[in-house]
Design an enzyme around this catalytic site. Structure first.
Site, PDB file in Angstrom:
ATOM      1  N   HIS A  29      -7.583 -65.573   3.252  1.00 52.45           N
ATOM      2  CA  HIS A  29      -6.538 -65.479   2.218  1.00 52.45           C
ATOM      3  C   HIS A  29      -7.158 -65.273   0.827  1.00 52.45           C
ATOM      4  CE1 HIS A  29      -2.136 -66.701   1.280  1.00 52.45           C
ATOM      5  NE2 HIS A  29      -2.611 -65.907   0.331  1.00 52.45           N
ATOM      6  N   ARG A  38       1.793 -62.218   4.562  1.00 58.78           N
ATOM      7  CA  ARG A  38       1.853 -63.569   5.119  1.00 58.78           C
ATOM      8  C   ARG A  38       1.655 -63.492   6.626  1.00 58.78           C
ATOM      9  NH1 ARG A  38       1.013 -65.062   0.667  1.00 58.78           N
ATOM     10  NH2 ARG A  38       2.346 -66.361  -0.652  1.00 58.78           N
TER      11      ARG A  38
END
Ligand code: NAP
Ligand code: GLV
Length: 312
Positions: free
Chosen positions: A275, A227
């Site tokens: 991502h 993250r």
């Protein structure tokens, strides 16, 4: 009782997901949140695909949440989830395979200096250094969970020396493992390529800061596929600009999509990926969600429950 899919997806994508989920569990009545016009108080099971926190607020009687994402930092502390409601995250062999392929690609590219050769090409420079073999290169993992272990299994046959750090020291064949802050310092000191695969929690937010980066040897490289909140962005840029860190591959960001004016986009030693290290595989995830919801309906404990106190 109806089940609702709550997501961050566009309405049509949310409807396509519901069609898959409905096919995997025809005995249930599943609605996309975007089209749900029933009484929210009748919804006892929510399927969640990284929804904005306020999207759960209308559902006041939730008894079980199945996430379609592995990371659940937006769900664990959501006030709409009663403290006792079980929350299951996605653990999917297809996601593990995707992450292992993605991380192995990044590790090999860093190991073989691909980013540097790409920069040389842009400058029409022909330059080469002596090369190392994989068995002469050490890859350290922050986290030794489902995804990190899948990456280790893919890297092991290539010969890399593997290290892994986690909260609880775990025995993994062929991997030197560490725990605790002393263990972290020891691991970092011997790590040439650092891969982050810890969940984002209160304990790991900002983990990749100036202190952690300084503990890596000069010329080390970073792959962050967990993250964005793990990274102190100014510290990362500083370590790269000083030449302490050689390269960073970033798949995840504090704000996604990464804003167009963000300095990461143009930094010569940062590679930005949108991502994509391991996207949820709709077909397998729908089956896994269905099996877990059936367990819940039968009164059995669902698989892959998150510990809401520790945050993962
Ligand atoms: P997991 O199985 O829960 O593993 C988490 C690992 O992190 C465990 O080894 C755990 O230690 C360790 N850990 C947690 N808190 C720690 C701390 N404070 N100090 C040291 N170690 C700590 O999770 P996973 O399935 O591997 O997924 C990891 C993360 O990957 C997810 O949370 C998500 O953010 C990210 N992800 C990214 C993508 C992408 O496409 N980029 C896709 C999927 C997932 P213990 O073993 O001691 O508990
Ligand atoms: C993706 O990042 C996930 O957590 O599944």
């Amino acid at each position: 009782m109806p089940i609702v899919l709550v997501s961050n997806l566009a309405p049509d994508a949310e409807r396509r997901w519901v069609a898959l989920l409905q096919a995997a569990m025809p005995e249930e009545e599943i609605h996309p949140a975007v089209d749900f016009t029933g009484d929210p108080a009748t919804v006892d099971v929510v399927i969640a695909a990284n929804p904005a926190p306020d999207k759960l607020a209308p559902f006041g009687s939730i008894r079980f949440v199945q996430s379609l994402w592995a990371g659940v930092e937006h769900l664990v502390h959501n006030p709409a989830l009663p403290p006792a409601a079980p929350l299951a995250r996605l653990v999917d062999p297809n996601m593990s395979q995707a992450m292992a392929e993605g991380v192995a690609a990044h590790v090999l590219a860093l190991h073989r200096d691909h980013a540097r050769f790409a920069r040389s090409q842009r400058q029409r420079v022909w330059s080469k250094d002596p090369q190392k073999l994989a068995r002469e290169r050490t890859v350290g993992f922050l986290g030794t969970g489902e995804l990190a272990r899948a990456c280790m299994r893919m890297l092991q046959p290539l010969g890399f020396s593997l290290l892994g750090w986690s909260r609880h020291q775990r025995a993994i064949d062929g991997v030197a493992t560490f725990a605790g802050s002393d263990g972290l310092q020891t691991m970092l000191g011997g790590t040439e390529i650092l891969v982050n695969l810890t969940p984002l929690t209160a304990a790991t937010r900002g983990l990749i800061d100036a202190r952690l980066l300084a503990a890596l040897p000069k010329g080390a490289m970073l792959i962050n596929v967990a993250r964005g909140g793990h990274v102190v962005e100014a510290d990362l840029i500083d370590a790269l600009d000083r030449g302490h860190l050689a390269e960073a591959v970033l798949d995840v960001f504090e704000i996604e999509p990464l804003p167009a004016d963000h300095p990461f986009w143009a930094h010569p030693r940062i590679q930005v990926f949108p991502h994509v290290a391991a996207q949820t595989d709709p077909a397998s995830a729908a089956k896994i969600a269905a099996a877990n919801i059936r367990r819940f309906r039968r009164g059995e404990t669902p698989h892959d429950l998150v510990d809401r106190q520790r945050g993962y």
